[in-house]
Design a protein around this motif. Structure first.
Motif, PDB file in Angstrom:
ATOM      1  N   THR A   1       0.966  -4.005   6.409  1.00 49.58           N
ATOM      2  CA  THR A   1       1.307  -2.608   6.165  1.00 49.58           C
ATOM      3  C   THR A   1       0.055  -1.832   5.816  1.00 49.58           C
ATOM      4  OG1 THR A   1       2.578  -1.100   4.760  1.00 49.58           O
ATOM      5  CG2 THR A   1       1.871  -3.127   3.720  1.00 49.58           C
ATOM      6  N   MET A   2       0.069  -0.530   6.107  1.00 52.19           N
ATOM      7  CA  MET A   2      -1.046   0.312   5.642  1.00 52.19           C
ATOM      8  C   MET A   2      -0.724   0.950   4.289  1.00 52.19           C
ATOM      9  SD  MET A   2      -2.758   2.008   9.070  1.00 52.19           S
ATOM     10  CE  MET A   2      -4.114   2.739   8.122  1.00 52.19           C
TER      11      MET A   2
ATOM     12  N   LEU B   1       4.021  -1.460  16.052  1.00 51.56           N
ATOM     13  CA  LEU B   1       3.912  -0.585  14.885  1.00 51.56           C
ATOM     14  C   LEU B   1       5.253   0.050  14.556  1.00 51.56           C
ATOM     15  CD1 LEU B   1       0.509   1.126  15.779  1.00 51.56           C
ATOM     16  CD2 LEU B   1       0.915  -0.777  14.242  1.00 51.56           C
ATOM     17  N   GLY B   2       5.536   0.124  13.260  1.00 50.66           N
ATOM     18  CA  GLY B   2       6.802   0.708  12.819  1.00 50.66           C
ATOM     19  C   GLY B   2       6.583   1.775  11.769  1.00 50.66           C
ATOM     20  N   ASN B   3       7.622   2.544  11.519  1.00 48.18           N
ATOM     21  CA  ASN B   3       7.619   3.560  10.470  1.00 48.18           C
ATOM     22  C   ASN B   3       7.739   2.829   9.125  1.00 48.18           C
ATOM     23  OD1 ASN B   3       8.236   5.634   8.702  1.00 48.18           O
ATOM     24  ND2 ASN B   3       9.407   6.755  10.217  1.00 48.18           N
ATOM     25  N   GLY B   4       6.617   2.231   8.695  1.00 49.31           N
ATOM     26  CA  GLY B   4       6.608   1.328   7.544  1.00 49.31           C
ATOM     27  C   GLY B   4       7.075  -0.059   7.967  1.00 49.31           C
ATOM     28  N   SER B   5       6.745  -1.073   7.156  1.00 48.31           N
ATOM     29  CA  SER B   5       7.275  -2.425   7.432  1.00 48.31           C
ATOM     30  C   SER B   5       8.789  -2.391   7.390  1.00 48.31           C
ATOM     31  CB  SER B   5       6.829  -3.431   6.373  1.00 48.31           C
ATOM     32  OG  SER B   5       5.464  -3.376   6.183  1.00 48.31           O
TER      33      SER B   5
ATOM     34  N   LEU C   1       1.792   7.632   4.890  1.00 48.18           N
ATOM     35  CA  LEU C   1       1.845   7.746   6.351  1.00 48.18           C
ATOM     36  C   LEU C   1       3.009   6.966   6.942  1.00 48.18           C
ATOM     37  CD1 LEU C   1      -1.917   7.431   7.433  1.00 48.18           C
ATOM     38  CD2 LEU C   1      -0.548   9.487   7.151  1.00 48.18           C
ATOM     39  N   ARG C   2       3.423   5.899   6.294  1.00 37.27           N
ATOM     40  CA  ARG C   2       4.476   5.004   6.763  1.00 37.27           C
ATOM     41  C   ARG C   2       4.034   4.267   8.041  1.00 37.27           C
ATOM     42  NH1 ARG C   2       5.929   3.254   3.767  1.00 37.27           N
ATOM     43  NH2 ARG C   2       7.963   2.574   4.453  1.00 37.27           N
ATOM     44  N   ILE C   3       3.191   3.274   7.862  1.00 35.73           N
ATOM     45  CA  ILE C   3       2.777   2.459   9.009  1.00 35.73           C
ATOM     46  C   ILE C   3       2.901   0.987   8.673  1.00 35.73           C
ATOM     47  CG2 ILE C   3       0.885   1.843  10.588  1.00 35.73           C
ATOM     48  CD1 ILE C   3       0.065   4.662  10.551  1.00 35.73           C
ATOM     49  N   GLY C   4       3.822   0.324   9.343  1.00 36.56           N
ATOM     50  CA  GLY C   4       3.969  -1.123   9.230  1.00 36.56           C
ATOM     51  C   GLY C   4       3.491  -1.757  10.528  1.00 36.56           C
ATOM     52  N   ILE C   5       3.018  -2.990  10.414  1.00 37.21           N
ATOM     53  CA  ILE C   5       2.424  -3.664  11.570  1.00 37.21           C
ATOM     54  C   ILE C   5       3.062  -5.050  11.701  1.00 37.21           C
ATOM     55  CG2 ILE C   5       0.244  -4.524  12.559  1.00 37.21           C
ATOM     56  CD1 ILE C   5      -0.989  -2.471  10.287  1.00 37.21           C
ATOM     57  N   ALA C   6       3.626  -5.335  12.867  1.00 35.90           N
ATOM     58  CA  ALA C   6       4.121  -6.695  13.132  1.00 35.90           C
ATOM     59  C   ALA C   6       3.170  -7.329  14.138  1.00 35.90           C
ATOM     60  CB  ALA C   6       5.536  -6.652  13.700  1.00 35.90           C
ATOM     61  N   LEU C   7       2.705  -8.538  13.811  1.00 35.38           N
ATOM     62  CA  LEU C   7       1.813  -9.264  14.713  1.00 35.38           C
ATOM     63  C   LEU C   7       2.569 -10.487  15.201  1.00 35.38           C
ATOM     64  CD1 LEU C   7      -1.236  -9.002  12.300  1.00 35.38           C
ATOM     65  CD2 LEU C   7      -0.977  -7.745  14.445  1.00 35.38           C
ATOM     66  N   ALA C   8       2.729 -10.592  16.504  1.00 33.84           N
ATOM     67  CA  ALA C   8       3.487 -11.725  17.058  1.00 33.84           C
ATOM     68  C   ALA C   8       3.129 -11.880  18.525  1.00 33.84           C
ATOM     69  CB  ALA C   8       4.990 -11.486  16.914  1.00 33.84           C
ATOM     70  N   ASP C   9       3.530 -12.991  19.072  1.00 34.26           N
ATOM     71  CA  ASP C   9       3.223 -13.248  20.465  1.00 34.26           C
ATOM     72  C   ASP C   9       4.360 -12.750  21.358  1.00 34.26           C
ATOM     73  OD1 ASP C   9       1.460 -13.998  22.323  1.00 34.26           O
ATOM     74  OD2 ASP C   9       1.811 -16.146  22.169  1.00 34.26           O
TER      75      ASP C   9
ATOM     76  N   SER D   1       4.722   9.687  14.395  1.00 38.91           N
ATOM     77  CA  SER D   1       4.364  11.030  14.870  1.00 38.91           C
ATOM     78  C   SER D   1       2.884  11.083  15.243  1.00 38.91           C
ATOM     79  CB  SER D   1       4.668  12.061  13.785  1.00 38.91           C
ATOM     80  OG  SER D   1       3.707  11.931  12.754  1.00 38.91           O
ATOM     81  N   THR D   2       2.517  12.120  15.970  1.00 34.24           N
ATOM     82  CA  THR D   2       1.112  12.301  16.358  1.00 34.24           C
ATOM     83  C   THR D   2       0.233  12.427  15.118  1.00 34.24           C
ATOM     84  OG1 THR D   2       1.860  13.435  18.339  1.00 34.24           O
ATOM     85  CG2 THR D   2      -0.437  13.784  17.716  1.00 34.24           C
ATOM     86  N   ILE D   3       0.694  13.207  14.139  1.00 36.36           N
ATOM     87  CA  ILE D   3      -0.118  13.397  12.917  1.00 36.36           C
ATOM     88  C   ILE D   3      -0.357  12.056  12.237  1.00 36.36           C
ATOM     89  CG2 ILE D   3      -0.205  14.460  10.622  1.00 36.36           C
ATOM     90  CD1 ILE D   3       1.438  16.751  11.664  1.00 36.36           C
ATOM     91  N   VAL D   4       0.692  11.249  12.126  1.00 38.49           N
ATOM     92  CA  VAL D   4       0.574   9.944  11.465  1.00 38.49           C
ATOM     93  C   VAL D   4      -0.415   9.045  12.212  1.00 38.49           C
ATOM     94  CG1 VAL D   4       1.868   7.790  11.139  1.00 38.49           C
ATOM     95  CG2 VAL D   4       2.753   9.928  10.203  1.00 38.49           C
TER      96      VAL D   4
END
Ligand SMILES: Cc1ncc(COP(=O)(O)O)c(C=O)c1O
Length: 355
Positions: A209-210, A73-77, A219-227, A244-247
């Protein structure tokens, strides 16, 4: 022979140890936490957030079925794009490949990291060359192949089209490097995700991304899916407390609304198709490009004038005229039914004044 993931990685990154924060070393619950130099007086946020994002990953697994071990997970993609470039591309030496036109942050981030950007131009219908002429049939010798990552955006931005899965798989199987398929808009597409191909191709990264269908751009949430190796390196080099905890808490709450999210995406897709049909009847609209996303790209007879006309009416769209193949094109996000109606009313007014 294609290079292995370790051969593709920057040697210093492959060798280095990641930072071990206090919360990396101890993750259980304890009565007395004196390991992180926090303020001890209790409040909801006096403690550092979970650097492993465990509860959020578990929620993503429960909601979407993604294997927790494959999630980063990243702060946005945008943060994940940067981490991928820094993990694999040697500044001043390596290159990334991008579609042209496509999402601008790959290029900006590469340039910031002093990494060359090679462009694969899309044709006038924003399709890829199906012969894959841009991929050498035999990978060049390791020393001279400076290309490390191919960012493939499907559905693409700003064009809106999704590429055939078989074409994307063909590229992933042949490309001598990491292939990042950015699926930011896949929830609005009739073509599904390539997630299941991760088990087959160790060089594949899926970006999600969310910020789009999940309604959580703030919220700034990016998701990388990989092996395996790619996930490990992303975890090693990310800032330890990047969410952050709030995010993390708010993202878990939003995933609890998944049924509502799905309903909203279906409404947006239906509204998109209705809006496309209505736009086609306008005099100022020459072409509405097919869209698998939550936006439409249209070719107009006067992009700058229409952009200004809409702006004066308080409606802000994106003028993509200067992008490759997008001369006179505007991009509209599909809004609420009320917003879409306001857009159409304004464009009809523009037509009345100019036809
Ligand atoms: C294709 C694509 N990828 C990624 C992003 C950015 O995602 P995030 O908000 O997660 O940084 C965008 C934003 O518009 C996008 O169009």
């Amino acid at each position: 022979m294609k290079r292995t993931i370790v051969e593709l990685m920057r040697p210093n990154v492959a060798k280095m140890q990641g930072y071990k924060s206090a919360r990396h070393e101890y993750q259980g619950s304890a009565n007395i936490l004196l390991d992180a130099n926090e303020n001890p007086f209790d409040w909801d946020y006096n403690r550092y957030p979970d650097p492993h994002h465990f509860r959020l990953k578990r929620e993503l697994w429960k909601t979407l079925g993604w294997d927790m071990a494959k999630i980063s997970l990243g702060n946005g993609s945008d943060e994940l794009i940067d981490l991928l470039i820094r993990a694999f591309c040697e500044p001043g030496k390596d290159a990334i490949r991008v579609l042209n036109p496509s999402y601008g942050m790959y290029k900006v981030t590469a340039e910031l990291n002093n990494v060359e950007v090679i462009k694969t131009d899309l044709d006038e219908d924003f399709q890829l060359d199906p012969t894959l002429a841009f991929i050498p049939s035999t990978p060049p010798a390791v020393k001279i192949n400076k290309e490390k990552i191919f960012f493939l955006t499907s559905p693409n931005n700003p064009t809106g089209n999704a590429f055939h899965q078989s074409l994307l798989e063909d590229i992933i199987s042949r490309y001598d490097g990491i292939v990042v398929v950015d699926e930011a808009y896949v929830d609005f597409s009739s073509r599904g995700s390539l997630y299941t191909l991760i088990d087959k191709y160790p060089n594949l990264v899926i970006l999600r991304t969310m910020s789009k269908a999940f309604g959580a751009a703030g919220l700034r949430i990016g998701i990388a899916l990989a092996d395996g190796l790619i996930t490990n390196v992303l975890h090693k080099i990310k800032p330890p407390y990047n969410l952050s905890t709030i995010v993390q808490e708010q993202a878990i709450t939003q995933l609890g609304n998944y049924t509502k999210i799905l309903t909203q995406s279906h409404l947006t897709m239906a509204d998109r198709d209705r809006l496309a049909a209505d736009l086609r009847s306008l005099f100022c609209v020459e072409r509405v490009f097919p869209s698998d996303a939550n936006f439409l790209l249209i070719k107009t007879n006067a992009a700058d004038e229409i952009y200004d006309f809409l702006r004066k009416k308080g409606i802000i769209v994106r003028n993509r005229s200067s992008d490759h193949g997008c001369f006179q094109c505007l991009r509209f996000t599909v809004g609420t039914p009320v917003e879409n109606k306001a857009l159409l009313t304004a464009l009809n007014e523009y037509d009345d004044l100019n036809s």
